[in-house]
Each structure stands twice: as C-alpha cells, then as structure tokens.
Design a protein around this motif. Structure first.
Motif, mmCIF file in Angstrom:
data_model
loop_
_atom_site.group_PDB
_atom_site.id
_atom_site.type_symbol
_atom_site.label_atom_id
_atom_site.label_comp_id
_atom_site.label_asym_id
_atom_site.label_seq_id
_atom_site.Cartn_x
_atom_site.Cartn_y
_atom_site.Cartn_z
ATOM 1 N N LYS A 98 0.817 -1.218 0.000
ATOM 2 C CA LYS A 98 0.000 0.000 0.000
ATOM 3 C C LYS A 98 0.847 1.264 0.000
ATOM 4 O O LYS A 98 0.487 2.266 -0.577
ATOM 5 N N PHE A 99 1.988 1.199 0.701
ATOM 6 C CA PHE A 99 2.744 2.433 0.890
ATOM 7 C C PHE A 99 4.063 2.392 0.122
ATOM 8 O O PHE A 99 4.947 1.610 0.427
ATOM 9 N N THR A 100 4.162 3.252 -0.868
ATOM 10 C CA THR A 100 5.385 3.303 -1.664
ATOM 11 C C THR A 100 6.219 4.524 -1.278
ATOM 12 O O THR A 100 7.278 4.750 -1.831
ATOM 13 N N ALA A 112 -4.972 1.415 7.147
ATOM 14 C CA ALA A 112 -4.142 0.670 6.191
ATOM 15 C C ALA A 112 -2.916 0.051 6.881
ATOM 16 O O ALA A 112 -2.500 -1.056 6.539
ATOM 17 N N ILE A 113 -2.337 0.765 7.860
ATOM 18 C CA ILE A 113 -1.194 0.195 8.605
ATOM 19 C C ILE A 113 -1.677 -1.010 9.412
ATOM 20 O O ILE A 113 -0.995 -2.039 9.491
ATOM 21 N N GLU A 114 -2.886 -0.876 9.974
ATOM 22 C CA GLU A 114 -3.475 -2.003 10.714
ATOM 23 C C GLU A 114 -3.614 -3.218 9.802
ATOM 24 O O GLU A 114 -3.314 -4.340 10.188
ATOM 25 N N GLU A 115 -4.025 -2.961 8.563
ATOM 26 C CA GLU A 115 -4.228 -4.068 7.615
ATOM 27 C C GLU A 115 -2.910 -4.762 7.247
ATOM 28 O O GLU A 115 -2.924 -5.901 6.798
ATOM 29 N N CYS A 116 -1.798 -4.060 7.417
ATOM 30 C CA CYS A 116 -0.493 -4.674 7.129
ATOM 31 C C CYS A 116 0.034 -5.447 8.340
ATOM 32 O O CYS A 116 1.113 -6.044 8.273
ATOM 33 N N SER A 117 -0.712 -5.436 9.437
ATOM 34 C CA SER A 117 -0.174 -5.993 10.682
ATOM 35 C C SER A 117 0.101 -7.485 10.609
ATOM 36 O O SER A 117 1.028 -7.969 11.253
ATOM 37 N N ASP A 118 -0.662 -8.233 9.813
ATOM 38 C CA ASP A 118 -0.359 -9.668 9.780
ATOM 39 C C ASP A 118 0.966 -9.948 9.078
ATOM 40 O O ASP A 118 1.556 -11.006 9.231
ATOM 41 N N THR A 149 9.643 -0.462 4.454
ATOM 42 C CA THR A 149 9.483 -1.233 3.219
ATOM 43 C C THR A 149 9.332 -0.343 1.977
ATOM 44 O O THR A 149 9.495 -0.835 0.856
ATOM 45 N N ALA A 150 9.008 0.946 2.173
ATOM 46 C CA ALA A 150 8.562 1.779 1.034
ATOM 47 C C ALA A 150 9.599 1.885 -0.084
ATOM 48 O O ALA A 150 9.264 1.748 -1.268
ATOM 49 N N PHE A 151 10.859 2.099 0.292
ATOM 50 C CA PHE A 151 11.899 2.330 -0.725
ATOM 51 C C PHE A 151 12.027 1.141 -1.686
ATOM 52 O O PHE A 151 12.391 1.300 -2.844
ATOM 53 N N ILE A 174 2.132 -12.741 -0.371
ATOM 54 C CA ILE A 174 3.448 -13.286 -0.010
ATOM 55 C C ILE A 174 4.432 -12.926 -1.117
ATOM 56 O O ILE A 174 4.263 -13.331 -2.278
ATOM 57 N N ARG A 175 5.426 -12.128 -0.783
ATOM 58 C CA ARG A 175 6.411 -11.637 -1.735
ATOM 59 C C ARG A 175 7.586 -11.053 -0.956
ATOM 60 O O ARG A 175 7.541 -10.949 0.264
ATOM 61 N N ARG A 176 8.621 -10.664 -1.665
ATOM 62 C CA ARG A 176 9.729 -9.954 -1.027
ATOM 63 C C ARG A 176 9.307 -8.492 -0.823
ATOM 64 O O ARG A 176 8.807 -7.855 -1.755
ATOM 65 N N TYR A 177 9.461 -7.999 0.380
ATOM 66 C CA TYR A 177 9.213 -6.570 0.658
ATOM 67 C C TYR A 177 10.524 -5.835 0.924
ATOM 68 O O TYR A 177 10.744 -4.751 0.419
#
Ligand code: ADP
Length: 399
Positions: A98-100, A112-118, A149-151, A174-177
C-alpha cells in the motif's frame, strides 16, 4: 521546525527531537521495558549527560508522556512548551504494497497500517500504539508515517516474487518486501551527493550491516532488489538470524530435534546467525573480530561465512544491474569494522576493486576506502534513519 522522531518497539520506544534547519539532534533517548517491571527512560539533552529515570510505564502512552515531560523539564528539558514540537515522524516497519512512500497520518492511513499488521505482527501493532499515544497527548500536531518497506516497492516483479504458487501472492501478498528501506534510501542518495554525481545515473549497492543486515541494489535512483524478504529473516547471515536456508531444513530440524514450528522459528531468529555459527561465542562483531585475530576457530568460521554471504549477494546484484559504480558500507558493523569490510572486499577482485588499507582503518565518517584506480568505488556512508524520517516529515507537513 522541531520534529519528534519516534520508533516504537513492542516494549521500547526510541526518540530524537531534531531541529530541521540545523539538522541537529536537540535531545534523544530510549524508554525500555514498557509494560514490564523495571521500566526506565534514558534521556540525553544535546551537549548534556545521560539522565536515567526509573518509573512505571504500564503502556506506550505513559512512555510518550514521560518523554514529553523530559523534553519540557525546566532544568534538563530542551523546549519550554510542547507547542514547540511542530510535527512527529513515526517509523513504521511494514507498509505492505500500500505504501510506496512516506505519508501524512490520518484515519485511513492508520487503518491501512493495521491491515499490514499480519505481515509484521510484532512490529506494526507497536508502531500503531505509538501513533495513538501521540494523538492523545499531542492533539492536532501533524504526524507522518515513514515505512521500512517503502523504498523497496520499486523492485520489479521478477525480483519480488518467490517461486511459490502465484495464488499465494494473489491471496496473501506473499512476496519480497525488504526492510531498512529508510537507511538504503538515505545512504544511496548520500553516496551520489558524496561522489558529486547524479543519483539517476548510478548503480549503487548498499550493505547495511548491523545486528539485522541487508543489501540492496539501487539502479538509477530506484531499488531493484534487496536481500530481506517477506520478513527480516531472509538474506544475509545476521547477528542471531539465519538468513537464507533450504526451506526443507525446517522439517528436518523439527523431526530431529522434536521441535514445533514456533520453536524452530525461535532458533532461526534468536539462536542462529554468527551467534549460532560461532558455537554461541557472540553475536557482537567486536568479539568475533578479537576471536578471529586469536585464530579462534568458532570466530573464524562465523566471520568467514558472514563475509562470504555478503559477497555472494553483492555479486548477484552486480549481475542484476549489469554493473556497479559504488559499493557502500553502513550501520554498526559497516561503519565501524574496517576488518569486516576488508574481508568482504577480498571477494571483489573480479570487479577490479582495490582497497586502500590505510583509509579503511578510519571509521564513522563519509569516506572512500577504495584506491583511486579501483574500478568500483567502495565507500563508507554512516546511515541516519532518524534524520531521514525527520526530513520526510518536514517535506510532507510543509507541502
Ligand atoms: P541494529 O540497529 O540492527 O541493532 P547496529 O547498526 O547498531 O544494529 O549494529 C550493531 C552491530 O554493530 C553489533 O553487531 C556490533 O558488534 C557492531 N559494531 C559496533 N561497533 C563495532 C566495532 N567497532 N567493530 C565491529 N563491530 C562493531
């Protein structure tokens, strides 16, 4: 502007108050053991000594309250009133897809940060508590989220996909962040400035070597690959983390050692890396360096494996970018250990890298450690994640 930079862990909170004009640190510190017995604030005002205050901190809101009290303390504080804090920058570990880039915090961003919590169950919830605590104690002060992760979000698909059923990516992302993005961005940009070249014209490899360690490939100002993955466990052999493994090893260890998956994950995160490889001698590179010099086989084994893995990943990134202009070292080991830098660079003969061993003895400053005729520049660029967060915060709140 004065920017408060906050980095919340599950039981800790690190902070710096930064003057955005002079870029000086006006005060900094750490709250430890939040929610645990024996919590304390370690606070250092600019030019002053460390002040330790033991007091119960049942939660992060109390920790933030203690930090703010310390900043305005009439004797040892650095500001008269909280209204002098113009903005807060929060380090957020996982921004998913979500965040670039860094972003101003509002309720949608929090959701949105909450949604990334898992994706980062240990880190994102703690980061969110930090945001909520500041909202409560400093209502109306603009806040910015800066993601680890954004960069790395510019990586192409071939670099971020794993060889797994594609449906896992579609269903679960599931991917490389990649992580340490703030540091990789800061160091690669600063390396271009240091070299007096355009960021967009360079191929740079950044080796962020601390307790946690990762390498990134930055081509024409964009990250094209990095060694950490879905989580910060992948890639290099680290202080206590294993880095890359044959995934079948998990099943094998489980059967041989009668361990369940949680127990195996603890081994991979806390008992592996140079610590495990050195037969538990140390995860601290100062100890391993001493051991190496004394021909301690445990230290030699761990150090050689660590350096070899860095060199192997760097080699992969030279291929990924079809060349490299500069290799940068940063973070605790990268900035301080000429010894480790030298061992790693021994693997770069094929690149035409030659190291100036005198220059390589120095530490902790921007410097070139390759010789003038080296085909690839090798640099030491101290990282400064807090300053990078403060810069992003100012840029967004003054927009
Ligand atoms: P993190 O932020 O991931 O905890 P740091 O970037 O602070 O890690 O780096 C910590 C590492 O740096 C430790 O392994 C420590 O041994 C190493 N380090 C610090 N100073 C030196 C030094 N002078 N020589 C070798 N290693 C050092």
């Amino acid at each position: 502007m004065k920017v408060l930079v906050i980095n919340c862990g599950s039981s800790s909170l690190k902070f710096q108050l930064i003057d955005s004009v002079s870029e000086e640190v006006i005060a900094k510190g750490l709250c430890e053991r939040i929610g645990i017995d024996g919590s304390q604030l370690v606070y250092t005002p600019q030019g002053g000594d460390k002040i330790k205050t033991q007091a119960p901190m049942p939660d992060h809101t109390e920790a933030v309250r203690m930090v703010l009290d310390a900043l305005v303390n009439p004797k040892t504080g650095v500001i008269k009133d909280l209204s002098e804090i113009d903005a807060v920058g929060h380090r957020i570990v996982h921004g998913g897809e979500k965040f670039t880039a860094s972003t101003l915090i509002n309720e949608d961003v929090i959701k949105a940060i909450e949604e990334c919590s898992d994706l980062a169950p240990l880190h994102n919830p703690a980061n969110l508590i930090g945001i909520r605590s500041c909202q409560k104690l400093m209502p109306g002060v603009p806040m910015v989220a800066v993601f680890d992760t954004a960069f790395h979000q510019t990586m192409p698909e071939e670099a971020y996909l794993y060889g797994l059923p594609y449906s896992y990516y579609e269903k679960y992302k599931i991917r490389r962040y990649g992580f340490h993005g703030t540091s990789h961005a800061f160091v690669s940009k600063h390396a271009a400035e240091y070299l007096g070249k355009k960021y967009e014209d360079l191929k740079i490899i950044v080796c962020h070597l601390g307790n946690g360690a990762s390498v990134s490939a930055v081509k024409n100002g964009k990250c094209v690959d990095t060694s950490m993955g879905l989580t910060p466990l992948e890639g290099l052999i680290m202080g206590t983390r294993s880095g890359d493994l044959d995934p079948a090893i998990l099943d094998f260890i489980g059967k041989k050692e009668h361990k369940n998956l949680d127990e195996i994950m603890t081994v991979l995160n806390k008992e592996s890396g140079v610590y495990g490889l050195s037969n538990n001698l140390s995860s601290d590179f100062r100890d391993l360096e001493d051991g190496y010099v004394d021909h301690n086989p445990n230290a030699v084994r761990a150090m050689n494996a660590f350096c070899y893995r860095v060199a192997k990943i760097v080699g992969g990134y030279v291929a990924a970018m079809n060349g490299v202009d500069a290799i940068c070292f940063t973070a605790g080991i990268g900035e301080n250990s000429g010894f480790v830098r030298s061992l790693i660079c021994e693997h770069f003969g094929y690149l035409g890298v030659t190291i100036d061993e005198e220059a390589n003895k120095k530490r902790g400053e921007d410097m070139t450690i390759s010789t003038p005729d080296s085909k690839v520049k090798v640099l030491v660029i101290p990282t400064n994640e807090e300053l990078a967060i403060a810069r992003d915060t100012v840029a967004l709140v003054t927009k």
